[in-house]
Design an enzyme around this catalytic site. Structure first.
Site, PDB file in Angstrom:
ATOM      1  CG  ASP A   7     -27.489  32.829 -70.205  1.00  0.00           C
ATOM      2  OD1 ASP A   7     -28.644  32.651 -70.240  1.00  0.00           O
ATOM      3  OD2 ASP A   7     -26.734  33.500 -70.989  1.00  0.00           O
ATOM      4  CG  ASP A   9     -29.563  33.137 -76.283  1.00  0.00           C
ATOM      5  OD1 ASP A   9     -29.552  32.221 -77.080  1.00  0.00           O
ATOM      6  OD2 ASP A   9     -30.703  33.397 -75.524  1.00  0.00           O
TER       7      ASP A   9
END
Length: 218
Positions: A7, A9
């Site tokens: 991922d 963020d």
């Protein structure tokens, strides 16, 4: 060689790039200073709570791309990278990427952030591939629509499976690193799920399931 999925963020970055882009636009005077901030904050809270209407959010988030020229957007993004992203690239995140790279793993970022924002960040981090929300472009200009399925929650699995069909790679022994409970569907699909500085919901799930929990923050 394994697939190492990340991922973006609040995982490899110590910030949310999508939300930070909204704050950057406010600083540039590019959007309404009251309504935009209120709406941006409301959508961000909904994301954190796991109840975001991704299509409603994207219609809002892509409007500034549609309203401005590619030249203006490119200039803004350079400033955004320097001021809002570079200071939040986590050293330990880069070290984690380097360890997987040294093992010969294929590095993939999968994010619900759109490619306009995430593309230069993924390039800066030196990953092999990026799966992101794909904003529609017509005659060289962005619209407020997207192409394909948004890479959010279960949509990350759909987009990943579509991508794997085009690659000489499988999910066998794959890793996935994420901070968010919104990524539980994909975390459940890989052999090596890792919670990175997880939110409360993901931390509880990771503890219950015996998943590894790490921090990339200083």
């Amino acid at each position: 060689m394994s697939l190492a999925i990340f991922d973006l963020d609040n995982t490899l970055l110590g910030t949310d790039s999508d939300h930070a882009w909204g704050e950057f636009l406010l600083e540039q005077g590019a959007v309404d200073p009251v309504n935009y901030r209120e709406t941006n904050e409301r959508f961000y809270r909904q994301y954190q709570q796991g109840c975001l209407d991704i299509h409603a959010y994207l219609a809002f988030a892509l409007q500034p791309l549609a309203d401005n020229t590619p030249e203006q957007l490119a200039s803004w993004h350079q400033q955004f990278m320097a001021g809002k992203i570079e200071p939040h690239i986590l050293i330990k995140g880069e070290e984690l990427l380097a360890r997987h790279r040294a093992k010969g793993d294929h590095l993939l970022i999968i994010t619900a952030t759109n490619r306009f924002i995430a593309g230069p960040i993924a390039e800066r981090l030196g990953v092999d591939d990026l799966i992101a929300v794909e904003p529609e472009v017509i005659d060289g200009r962005y619209t407020t629509r997207i192409s394909g399925t948004p890479s959010y929650r279960e949509g990350k699995i759909e987009r990943l499976e579509q991508w794997i069909e085009t690659q000489d790679i499988t999910l066998d022994d794959a890793w996935f690193y994420s901070d968010s409970h919104n990524d539980l569907p994909l975390l459940e699909r890989v052999d090596n799920p890792v919670a990175v500085d997880p939110d409360e919901i993901l931390r509880r799930e990771a503890e219950n399931r015996g998943w590894r929990i790490i921090t990339l923050r200083d």
